[in-house]
Motif scaffolding. Structure first.
Motif, PDB file in Angstrom:
ATOM      1  N   VAL A   1      29.071  -1.278   6.766  1.00 22.60           N
ATOM      2  CA  VAL A   1      27.640  -1.138   6.484  1.00 22.60           C
ATOM      3  C   VAL A   1      26.893  -2.431   6.798  1.00 22.60           C
ATOM      4  CG1 VAL A   1      25.920  -0.588   4.711  1.00 22.60           C
ATOM      5  CG2 VAL A   1      28.162   0.553   4.669  1.00 22.60           C
ATOM      6  N   PHE A   2      25.851  -2.306   7.611  1.00 27.32           N
ATOM      7  CA  PHE A   2      24.904  -3.377   7.899  1.00 27.32           C
ATOM      8  C   PHE A   2      23.592  -2.976   7.243  1.00 27.32           C
ATOM      9  CE2 PHE A   2      28.066  -3.954  11.023  1.00 27.32           C
ATOM     10  CZ  PHE A   2      27.864  -5.097  11.765  1.00 27.32           C
ATOM     11  N   ARG A   3      22.710  -3.930   6.998  1.00 27.62           N
ATOM     12  CA  ARG A   3      21.421  -3.618   6.382  1.00 27.62           C
ATOM     13  C   ARG A   3      20.299  -4.329   7.121  1.00 27.62           C
ATOM     14  NH1 ARG A   3      19.195  -1.468   1.696  1.00 27.62           N
ATOM     15  NH2 ARG A   3      17.381  -2.558   0.905  1.00 27.62           N
ATOM     16  N   VAL A   4      19.187  -3.642   7.285  1.00 30.17           N
ATOM     17  CA  VAL A   4      17.983  -4.233   7.862  1.00 30.17           C
ATOM     18  C   VAL A   4      16.908  -4.244   6.779  1.00 30.17           C
ATOM     19  CG1 VAL A   4      16.177  -4.029   9.610  1.00 30.17           C
ATOM     20  CG2 VAL A   4      18.534  -3.459  10.208  1.00 30.17           C
ATOM     21  N   ASP A   5      16.512  -5.449   6.379  1.00 28.80           N
ATOM     22  CA  ASP A   5      15.452  -5.627   5.391  1.00 28.80           C
ATOM     23  C   ASP A   5      14.144  -6.091   6.027  1.00 28.80           C
ATOM     24  OD1 ASP A   5      16.713  -5.068   2.842  1.00 28.80           O
ATOM     25  OD2 ASP A   5      17.920  -6.850   3.210  1.00 28.80           O
ATOM     26  N   ARG A   6      14.256  -6.717   7.201  1.00 25.44           N
ATOM     27  CA  ARG A   6      13.076  -7.265   7.876  1.00 25.44           C
ATOM     28  C   ARG A   6      12.997  -6.714   9.284  1.00 25.44           C
ATOM     29  NH1 ARG A   6      13.636 -13.555   7.495  1.00 25.44           N
ATOM     30  NH2 ARG A   6      15.259 -12.913   8.912  1.00 25.44           N
ATOM     31  N   ALA A   7      11.797  -6.404   9.721  1.00 29.26           N
ATOM     32  CA  ALA A   7      11.580  -5.849  11.055  1.00 29.26           C
ATOM     33  C   ALA A   7      12.142  -6.760  12.140  1.00 29.26           C
ATOM     34  CB  ALA A   7      10.087  -5.601  11.282  1.00 29.26           C
ATOM     35  N   THR A   8      12.051  -8.063  11.931  1.00 33.89           N
ATOM     36  CA  THR A   8      12.521  -9.013  12.939  1.00 33.89           C
ATOM     37  C   THR A   8      14.039  -8.976  13.118  1.00 33.89           C
ATOM     38  OG1 THR A   8      12.523 -10.743  11.254  1.00 33.89           O
ATOM     39  CG2 THR A   8      10.574 -10.596  12.676  1.00 33.89           C
ATOM     40  N   ASP A   9      14.763  -8.375  12.171  1.00 30.14           N
ATOM     41  CA  ASP A   9      16.221  -8.287  12.268  1.00 30.14           C
ATOM     42  C   ASP A   9      16.713  -6.977  12.891  1.00 30.14           C
ATOM     43  OD1 ASP A   9      16.392 -10.748  11.007  1.00 30.14           O
ATOM     44  OD2 ASP A   9      16.664  -9.856   9.014  1.00 30.14           O
ATOM     45  N   ALA A  10      15.811  -6.029  13.121  1.00 28.16           N
ATOM     46  CA  ALA A  10      16.216  -4.683  13.544  1.00 28.16           C
ATOM     47  C   ALA A  10      17.020  -4.683  14.840  1.00 28.16           C
ATOM     48  CB  ALA A  10      14.990  -3.775  13.674  1.00 28.16           C
ATOM     49  N   PHE A  11      16.533  -5.344  15.872  1.00 29.73           N
ATOM     50  CA  PHE A  11      17.219  -5.325  17.166  1.00 29.73           C
ATOM     51  C   PHE A  11      18.615  -5.929  17.055  1.00 29.73           C
ATOM     52  CE2 PHE A  11      18.398  -7.135  21.261  1.00 29.73           C
ATOM     53  CZ  PHE A  11      18.223  -6.038  22.111  1.00 29.73           C
ATOM     54  N   ALA A  12      18.718  -7.101  16.455  1.00 28.73           N
ATOM     55  CA  ALA A  12      20.003  -7.799  16.366  1.00 28.73           C
ATOM     56  C   ALA A  12      21.013  -7.040  15.503  1.00 28.73           C
ATOM     57  CB  ALA A  12      19.810  -9.211  15.828  1.00 28.73           C
ATOM     58  N   ARG A  13      20.580  -6.531  14.367  1.00 31.25           N
ATOM     59  CA  ARG A  13      21.519  -5.828  13.473  1.00 31.25           C
ATOM     60  C   ARG A  13      22.004  -4.526  14.078  1.00 31.25           C
ATOM     61  NH1 ARG A  13      20.097  -8.002   8.213  1.00 31.25           N
ATOM     62  NH2 ARG A  13      20.759 -10.150   8.514  1.00 31.25           N
ATOM     63  N   VAL A  14      21.093  -3.763  14.669  1.00 31.59           N
ATOM     64  CA  VAL A  14      21.509  -2.510  15.299  1.00 31.59           C
ATOM     65  C   VAL A  14      22.395  -2.809  16.505  1.00 31.59           C
ATOM     66  CG1 VAL A  14      20.721  -0.422  16.502  1.00 31.59           C
ATOM     67  CG2 VAL A  14      19.583  -1.169  14.398  1.00 31.59           C
ATOM     68  N   GLY A  15      22.076  -3.852  17.242  1.00 29.45           N
ATOM     69  CA  GLY A  15      22.918  -4.245  18.371  1.00 29.45           C
ATOM     70  C   GLY A  15      24.317  -4.638  17.928  1.00 29.45           C
TER      71      GLY A  15
ATOM     72  N   ASP B   1       7.260  -3.821  15.563  1.00 27.81           N
ATOM     73  CA  ASP B   1       7.516  -2.393  15.702  1.00 27.81           C
ATOM     74  C   ASP B   1       9.028  -2.182  15.653  1.00 27.81           C
ATOM     75  OD1 ASP B   1       7.634   0.278  16.396  1.00 27.81           O
ATOM     76  OD2 ASP B   1       6.501   0.054  18.250  1.00 27.81           O
ATOM     77  N   TRP B   2       9.572  -2.122  14.439  1.00 30.81           N
ATOM     78  CA  TRP B   2      11.024  -2.027  14.286  1.00 30.81           C
ATOM     79  C   TRP B   2      11.603  -0.753  14.886  1.00 30.81           C
ATOM     80  CZ3 TRP B   2      12.955   1.908  11.373  1.00 30.81           C
ATOM     81  CH2 TRP B   2      12.100   2.489  10.440  1.00 30.81           C
ATOM     82  N   PRO B   3      10.928   0.406  14.879  1.00 34.69           N
ATOM     83  CA  PRO B   3      11.518   1.554  15.563  1.00 34.69           C
ATOM     84  C   PRO B   3      11.699   1.301  17.069  1.00 34.69           C
ATOM     85  CG  PRO B   3       9.850   2.308  14.018  1.00 34.69           C
ATOM     86  CD  PRO B   3       9.722   0.810  14.115  1.00 34.69           C
ATOM     87  N   ALA B   4      10.734   0.615  17.678  1.00 36.68           N
ATOM     88  CA  ALA B   4      10.867   0.281  19.101  1.00 36.68           C
ATOM     89  C   ALA B   4      12.010  -0.706  19.318  1.00 36.68           C
ATOM     90  CB  ALA B   4       9.558  -0.283  19.643  1.00 36.68           C
TER      91      ALA B   4
ATOM     92  N   THR C   1       0.857  -1.169   0.000  1.00 36.38           N
ATOM     93  CA  THR C   1       0.000   0.000   0.000  1.00 36.38           C
ATOM     94  C   THR C   1       0.896   1.222   0.000  1.00 36.38           C
ATOM     95  OG1 THR C   1      -1.605  -1.200   1.319  1.00 36.38           O
ATOM     96  CG2 THR C   1      -1.820   1.195   1.271  1.00 36.38           C
ATOM     97  N   PRO C   2       0.706   2.144  -0.952  1.00 37.82           N
ATOM     98  CA  PRO C   2       1.557   3.335  -0.977  1.00 37.82           C
ATOM     99  C   PRO C   2       1.550   4.025   0.386  1.00 37.82           C
ATOM    100  CG  PRO C   2       0.204   3.259  -2.936  1.00 37.82           C
ATOM    101  CD  PRO C   2      -0.275   2.162  -2.029  1.00 37.82           C
ATOM    102  N   GLY C   3       2.743   4.412   0.822  1.00 33.93           N
ATOM    103  CA  GLY C   3       2.873   5.117   2.086  1.00 33.93           C
ATOM    104  C   GLY C   3       2.916   4.206   3.297  1.00 33.93           C
ATOM    105  N   LYS C   4       2.760   2.912   3.125  1.00 31.88           N
ATOM    106  CA  LYS C   4       2.789   1.981   4.252  1.00 31.88           C
ATOM    107  C   LYS C   4       3.958   1.030   4.104  1.00 31.88           C
ATOM    108  CE  LYS C   4      -1.641   2.640   5.723  1.00 31.88           C
ATOM    109  NZ  LYS C   4      -2.593   2.375   6.636  1.00 31.88           N
ATOM    110  N   ALA C   5       4.494   0.593   5.239  1.00 29.40           N
ATOM    111  CA  ALA C   5       5.593  -0.362   5.221  1.00 29.40           C
ATOM    112  C   ALA C   5       5.047  -1.760   4.951  1.00 29.40           C
ATOM    113  CB  ALA C   5       6.330  -0.325   6.554  1.00 29.40           C
ATOM    114  N   LEU C   6       5.792  -2.551   4.204  1.00 28.93           N
ATOM    115  CA  LEU C   6       5.395  -3.921   3.906  1.00 28.93           C
ATOM    116  C   LEU C   6       5.540  -4.824   5.124  1.00 28.93           C
ATOM    117  CD1 LEU C   6       6.704  -5.595   0.640  1.00 28.93           C
ATOM    118  CD2 LEU C   6       4.470  -5.821   1.703  1.00 28.93           C
TER     119      LEU C   6
END
Length: 184
Positions: A139-153, A15-18, A5-10
């Motif tokens: 450079v690290f990359r986050v493609d999936r919300a479930t990877d956000a915590f681990a990759r940023v950590g 909650d990847w920002p959290a 949906t335009p304007g929405k995350a897939l």
């Protein structure tokens, strides 16, 4: 199969920002600087609401690199939030972190990827990862919300323990495609 949906995350299952906020806190980040960005909106709000963090708005991205250097010299950890187009503004000052060997943790929301509707975002969006690498940034990359915590950590650990510059690029798939049309 979910449709975009335009304007929405897939990938909004988490909650990847959290998750990113939790990762920053778990690594002792006390200062978060940013140029206002819709992709980082929720993360910025979380940082402002967190009494243990100073959220500092910037007028340009390279100011955040100086702020991160000052934070480190003052005994604190910092992170810089920006959009991929802001990387182009930082090319010269990126060498400060690599030459002076202080930690620089950058979280970069990507534009110019698949589905981008703004042609002005495409060139820098495509050049961002290589521009960072050529500037000595890992450079690290986050493609999936479930990877956000681990990759940023993992990126924070490398930046702060390795005294190096590290960027985490957050795919446009997560932040969504900006729509410039009025909702119907």
């Amino acid at each position: 199969m979910r449709r975009k949906t335009p304007g929405k995350a897939l990938d909004s299952s988490l909650d990847w920002p959290a998750a990113i906020h939790r990762a920053l806190k778990s690594h002792g980040v006390r200062q978060v600087s940013y140029v206002p960005d819709a992709g980082h909106k929720r993360l910025i709000e979380l940082c402002h609401a967190d009494g243990s963090m100073a959220a500092v708005p910037l007028t340009t991205e390279e100011e955040g690199i100086g702020l991160a250097a000052g934070a480190w010299l003052g005994g604190e950890r910092a992170a810089l939030l920006m959009q991929s187009s802001g990387v182009g503004n930082c090319v010269n000052v990126l060498t400060l972190a690599t030459n002076c060997k202080f930690p620089l943790l950058m979280l970069i929301t990507m534009r110019g990827e698949k589905g981008e509707l703004n042609p002005w975002q495409i060139p820098m969006g495509q050049a961002t990862p290589e521009t960072l690498r050529r500037g000595g940034v890992r450079v690290f990359r986050v493609d999936r919300a479930t990877d956000a915590f681990a990759r940023v950590g993992a990126a924070a650990l490398l930046a702060f323990d390795g005294h190096t510059a590290v960027a985490v690029t957050i795919s446009q798939r997560l932040i969504g495609i900006k729509s410039f049309q009025e909702p119907r």
